[in-house]
Design an enzyme around this catalytic site. Structure first.
Site, PDB file in Angstrom:
ATOM      1  N   GLY A  52     100.527  82.567 -15.292  1.00 30.27           N
ATOM      2  CA  GLY A  52     100.584  83.147 -13.948  1.00 30.27           C
ATOM      3  C   GLY A  52      99.489  84.165 -13.757  1.00 30.27           C
ATOM      4  CD  GLN A  95      97.361  89.605 -13.576  1.00 27.69           C
ATOM      5  OE1 GLN A  95      97.968  88.661 -13.089  1.00 27.69           O
ATOM      6  NE2 GLN A  95      97.242  89.773 -14.889  1.00 27.69           N
ATOM      7  CB  CYS A 106     100.461  91.078 -18.750  1.00 27.18           C
ATOM      8  SG  CYS A 106      99.579  91.301 -17.203  1.00 27.18           S
ATOM      9  CG  LEU A 107      96.411  86.298 -18.449  1.00 24.53           C
ATOM     10  CD1 LEU A 107      95.878  85.376 -17.361  1.00 24.53           C
ATOM     11  CD2 LEU A 107      96.014  85.780 -19.834  1.00 24.53           C
ATOM     12  CG  HIS A 139     104.658  89.108 -15.325  1.00 27.72           C
ATOM     13  ND1 HIS A 139     104.734  89.678 -16.581  1.00 27.72           N
ATOM     14  CD2 HIS A 139     103.351  89.179 -14.968  1.00 27.72           C
ATOM     15  CE1 HIS A 139     103.521  90.091 -16.948  1.00 27.72           C
ATOM     16  NE2 HIS A 139     102.660  89.787 -15.998  1.00 27.72           N
ATOM     17  CD  GLU A 140     101.876  86.532 -12.649  1.00 30.25           C
ATOM     18  OE1 GLU A 140     101.038  87.358 -12.221  1.00 30.25           O
ATOM     19  OE2 GLU A 140     101.979  86.245 -13.863  1.00 30.25           O
ATOM     20  CG  HIS A 170     100.735  91.635 -11.849  1.00 27.67           C
ATOM     21  ND1 HIS A 170     100.137  92.662 -12.528  1.00 27.67           N
ATOM     22  CD2 HIS A 170     100.947  90.654 -12.763  1.00 27.67           C
ATOM     23  CE1 HIS A 170      99.998  92.318 -13.807  1.00 27.67           C
ATOM     24  NE2 HIS A 170     100.486  91.107 -13.984  1.00 27.67           N
TER      25      HIS A 170
HETATM   26 CO    CO Z   1     100.647  90.014 -15.704  1.00 30.11          CO
END
Ligand code: CO
Length: 154
Positions: free
Chosen positions: A46, A51, A90-91, A132-133, A136
């Protein structure tokens, strides 16, 4: 299409509350394509627009299930049920993982790139990825909710 730079924790854009998308135009569609390409390149499940430094309510999710790649505009959680704890990462925080308790089942309403309303009922990893997204988009990172942080050796 282009792979964008993924912002890391500490970048103030990750703490912004993203704005609703008012009009689905070619710029938004191109952005969603770039987000999907960036997510795939980073082998994530995701990615939120914040991000890649764009404060708009856009997410892409692909947990490699029957839903395939989901590109969602202005996603909102309209129903939640149960609680479940699992480890996630998380990226934007490549060095850490954490145990996070989230809703076990969520129903998400969003617009598709075609401008149609879509309602998705999700459980398990998909439900977790949506939460999670969408977090963000509100400037929330999983470490804010984690009950346990696990430092990863790289
Ligand atoms: Co993330």
């Amino acid at each position: 299409m282009a792979i964008r730079i993924i912002r890391r924790e500490g970048d103030p854009v990750l703490r912004e509350k993203a704005r609703d998308v008012r009009e689905i135009n070619t710029q938004i569609l191109a952005l969603l394509d770039d987000m999907a390409e960036t997510m795939n390149d980073a082998e994530g499940v995701g990615l939120a627009a914040t991000q890649i430094g764009i404060s708009k309510r856009l997410i892409v999710v692909d947990i490699k299930d029957e839903h395939g790649l989901l590109k969602l505009i202005n996603p909102v959680i309209i129903h939640r049920e149960g609680r479940e704890s699992a480890v996630e990462g998380c990226l934007s925080l490549p060095g850490v993982a954490g145990e996070v308790e989230r809703d076990a089942t969520v129903t998400v309403r969003a617009l598709t790139p075609e401008g149609e309303e879509k309602v998705i009922c999700a459980t398990g990893l998909l439900a977790r990825a949506f939460q999670h997204e969408i977090d963000h988009l509100d400037g929330i990172l999983f470490v804010d909710r984690a009950t346990r942080i696990i430092e990863k050796e790289d």
